[in-house]
Write a protein that holds these residues in place. Structure first.
Motif, PDB file in Angstrom:
ATOM      1  N   HIS A 113       0.833  -1.207   0.000  1.00 44.33           N
ATOM      2  CA  HIS A 113       0.000   0.000   0.000  1.00 44.33           C
ATOM      3  C   HIS A 113       0.868   1.258   0.000  1.00 44.33           C
ATOM      4  N   LEU A 114       1.903   1.264   0.826  1.00 50.03           N
ATOM      5  CA  LEU A 114       2.754   2.450   0.946  1.00 50.03           C
ATOM      6  C   LEU A 114       3.551   2.718  -0.329  1.00 50.03           C
ATOM      7  N   ASN A 115       3.746   1.687  -1.125  1.00 48.71           N
ATOM      8  CA  ASN A 115       4.565   1.834  -2.337  1.00 48.71           C
ATOM      9  C   ASN A 115       3.719   1.818  -3.613  1.00 48.71           C
ATOM     10  N   THR A 116       2.411   1.923  -3.475  1.00 50.60           N
ATOM     11  CA  THR A 116       1.530   1.928  -4.646  1.00 50.60           C
ATOM     12  C   THR A 116       0.933   3.324  -4.796  1.00 50.60           C
ATOM     13  N   PRO A 117       1.372   4.080  -5.792  1.00 46.50           N
ATOM     14  CA  PRO A 117       0.854   5.441  -5.972  1.00 46.50           C
ATOM     15  C   PRO A 117      -0.593   5.415  -6.448  1.00 46.50           C
ATOM     16  N   PRO A 118      -1.294   6.517  -6.300  1.00 49.60           N
ATOM     17  CA  PRO A 118      -2.668   6.584  -6.809  1.00 49.60           C
ATOM     18  C   PRO A 118      -2.680   6.466  -8.329  1.00 49.60           C
ATOM     19  N   GLU A 119      -3.804   6.002  -8.887  1.00 49.76           N
ATOM     20  CA  GLU A 119      -3.929   5.934 -10.342  1.00 49.76           C
ATOM     21  C   GLU A 119      -3.856   7.322 -10.951  1.00 49.76           C
ATOM     22  N   ASP A 120      -4.526   8.285 -10.315  1.00 52.96           N
ATOM     23  CA  ASP A 120      -4.464   9.683 -10.744  1.00 52.96           C
ATOM     24  C   ASP A 120      -3.328  10.338  -9.967  1.00 52.96           C
ATOM     25  N   LEU A 121      -2.221  10.571 -10.644  1.00 57.10           N
ATOM     26  CA  LEU A 121      -1.027  11.071  -9.956  1.00 57.10           C
ATOM     27  C   LEU A 121      -1.145  12.511  -9.482  1.00 57.10           C
ATOM     28  N   GLN A 122      -2.291  13.135  -9.699  1.00 54.05           N
ATOM     29  CA  GLN A 122      -2.525  14.473  -9.147  1.00 54.05           C
ATOM     30  C   GLN A 122      -3.278  14.390  -7.824  1.00 54.05           C
ATOM     31  N   LYS A 123      -3.563  13.156  -7.401  1.00 57.50           N
ATOM     32  CA  LYS A 123      -4.241  12.921  -6.124  1.00 57.50           C
ATOM     33  C   LYS A 123      -3.344  12.067  -5.238  1.00 57.50           C
ATOM     34  N   ASN A 124      -3.784  11.830  -4.020  1.00 58.78           N
ATOM     35  CA  ASN A 124      -3.036  11.040  -3.045  1.00 58.78           C
ATOM     36  C   ASN A 124      -3.919   9.940  -2.490  1.00 58.78           C
ATOM     37  N   ILE A 125      -3.293   8.979  -1.840  1.00 61.00           N
ATOM     38  CA  ILE A 125      -4.006   7.922  -1.127  1.00 61.00           C
ATOM     39  C   ILE A 125      -3.737   8.112   0.362  1.00 61.00           C
ATOM     40  N   VAL A 126      -4.774   7.970   1.181  1.00 55.86           N
ATOM     41  CA  VAL A 126      -4.629   8.044   2.633  1.00 55.86           C
ATOM     42  C   VAL A 126      -4.919   6.658   3.200  1.00 55.86           C
ATOM     43  N   VAL A 127      -4.000   6.157   4.011  1.00 53.01           N
ATOM     44  CA  VAL A 127      -4.142   4.869   4.689  1.00 53.01           C
ATOM     45  C   VAL A 127      -4.225   5.161   6.183  1.00 53.01           C
ATOM     46  N   VAL A 128      -5.355   4.834   6.804  1.00 51.23           N
ATOM     47  CA  VAL A 128      -5.520   5.061   8.245  1.00 51.23           C
ATOM     48  C   VAL A 128      -5.250   3.738   8.949  1.00 51.23           C
ATOM     49  N   GLY A 129      -4.118   3.674   9.634  1.00 53.24           N
ATOM     50  CA  GLY A 129      -3.697   2.403  10.203  1.00 53.24           C
ATOM     51  C   GLY A 129      -3.157   2.509  11.621  1.00 53.24           C
ATOM     52  N   HIS A 130      -2.342   1.508  11.961  1.00 44.97           N
ATOM     53  CA  HIS A 130      -1.815   1.335  13.319  1.00 44.97           C
ATOM     54  C   HIS A 130      -0.298   1.466  13.319  1.00 44.97           C
ATOM     55  N   ASP A 131       0.220   2.031  14.402  1.00 46.00           N
ATOM     56  CA  ASP A 131       1.650   2.304  14.530  1.00 46.00           C
ATOM     57  C   ASP A 131       2.516   1.052  14.434  1.00 46.00           C
ATOM     58  N   LEU A 132       2.157  -0.009  15.131  1.00 47.50           N
ATOM     59  CA  LEU A 132       3.012  -1.199  15.133  1.00 47.50           C
ATOM     60  C   LEU A 132       3.136  -1.790  13.726  1.00 47.50           C
ATOM     61  N   ASN A 133       2.064  -1.752  12.953  1.00 47.51           N
ATOM     62  CA  ASN A 133       2.126  -2.232  11.575  1.00 47.51           C
ATOM     63  C   ASN A 133       3.144  -1.416  10.785  1.00 47.51           C
ATOM     64  N   LEU A 134       3.104  -0.098  10.954  1.00 43.65           N
ATOM     65  CA  LEU A 134       4.033   0.782  10.245  1.00 43.65           C
ATOM     66  C   LEU A 134       5.472   0.515  10.672  1.00 43.65           C
ATOM     67  N   ARG A 135       5.687   0.335  11.965  1.00 39.83           N
ATOM     68  CA  ARG A 135       7.049   0.050  12.452  1.00 39.83           C
ATOM     69  C   ARG A 135       7.601  -1.230  11.836  1.00 39.83           C
ATOM     70  N   HIS A 136       6.766  -2.267  11.774  1.00 39.93           N
ATOM     71  CA  HIS A 136       7.226  -3.532  11.206  1.00 39.93           C
ATOM     72  C   HIS A 136       7.392  -3.461   9.695  1.00 39.93           C
ATOM     73  N   ALA A 137       6.555  -2.692   9.025  1.00 40.61           N
ATOM     74  CA  ALA A 137       6.596  -2.624   7.564  1.00 40.61           C
ATOM     75  C   ALA A 137       7.775  -1.803   7.053  1.00 40.61           C
ATOM     76  N   VAL A 138       8.050  -0.651   7.678  1.00 44.10           N
ATOM     77  CA  VAL A 138       9.085   0.241   7.138  1.00 44.10           C
ATOM     78  C   VAL A 138       9.953   0.886   8.213  1.00 44.10           C
ATOM     79  N   ASP A 139       9.881   0.403   9.437  1.00 47.21           N
ATOM     80  CA  ASP A 139      10.714   0.895  10.528  1.00 47.21           C
ATOM     81  C   ASP A 139      10.535   2.397  10.771  1.00 47.21           C
ATOM     82  N   VAL A 140       9.279   2.844  10.756  1.00 47.52           N
ATOM     83  CA  VAL A 140       8.943   4.247  11.033  1.00 47.52           C
ATOM     84  C   VAL A 140       7.948   4.247  12.175  1.00 47.52           C
ATOM     85  N   GLU A 141       8.173   5.120  13.159  1.00 50.98           N
ATOM     86  CA  GLU A 141       7.283   5.214  14.307  1.00 50.98           C
ATOM     87  C   GLU A 141       6.683   6.616  14.364  1.00 50.98           C
ATOM     88  N   ILE A 142       5.361   6.688  14.526  1.00 53.68           N
ATOM     89  CA  ILE A 142       4.680   7.975  14.631  1.00 53.68           C
ATOM     90  C   ILE A 142       3.693   7.936  15.784  1.00 53.68           C
TER      91      ILE A 142
END
Length: 190
Positions: free
Chosen positions: A133-162
């Motif tokens: 999901h984090l590496n898949t750009p939107p089909e319309d490159l003038q728009k963005n994708i928002v993913v509402v998720g959980h911190d631990l998933n993000l830490r494990h996926a890309v080693d980023v903590e927020i």
């Protein structure tokens, strides 16, 4: 394992852009925003997840969290940040964050909260799904994708903590998603 290391290194090694520059990048489109759900009521833990439609058994948004979500939605509108799609974990705190900000969202089961899962294969699938999901750009490159998720998933996926309500902004890259920087709700003010 080498591919995983390169993806993590790519996400972690990117320069961190300041909020005004990140907002300009979002206005141009083509990015993925990972938004950790807004602030929650920490006096209440997840204790009954047998029916995900029943929010009573989950840790839910606080009054501050609902306000943060509205603030982000208003900030996206104020700054003319176009959104192609909003994806959310099925946890109430996540889809409520999406609802208060944007009104609409799509539930994605591959964004399920990682700590609940004990099966290693399923955990690996969730982590890899978020990376995709984090590496898949939107089909319309003038728009963005928002993913509402959980911190631990993000830490494990890309080693980023927020923190709660914080957003990590990613751009697609052949070596894996590249972190451009982070935004807080207040960064989207006037």
């Amino acid at each position: 394992m080498t591919g995983l290391f390169m993806m993590l290194a790519s996400a972690a090694s990117a320069e961190s852009l300041e909020p005004p520059v990140l907002i300009e990048r979002l206005q141009a489109g083509g990015l993925v925003v990972f938004w950790r759900h807004a602030a929650t009521d920490r006096s209440h833990d997840d204790y009954d997840l047998s029916d995900m439609d029943d929010c009573a058994g989950q840790r839910n948004l606080s009054t501050q969290g609902r306000e943060q979500a509205r603030q982000v939605g208003e900030g996206f509108e104020r700054h003319s940040i176009a959104v192609e799609q909003i994806l959310s974990s099925e946890f109430c705190r996540n889809w409520e964050t999406a609802h208060y900000a944007f009104g609409e969202y799509d539930i994605r089961f591959e964004l399920y909260n990682l700590p609940i899962i004990r099966d290693e294969e399923r955990r690996d699938d969730l982590i890899e799904g978020l990376r995709r999901h984090l590496n898949t750009p939107p089909e319309d490159l003038q728009k963005n994708i928002v993913v509402v998720g959980h911190d631990l998933n993000l830490r494990h996926a890309v080693d980023v903590e927020i923190e709660e309500a914080e957003m990590a902004i990613f751009e697609s890259h052949p070596d894996g998603p590249r972190l451009l920087g982070t935004l807080k709700p207040d960064d989207l003010g006037d």
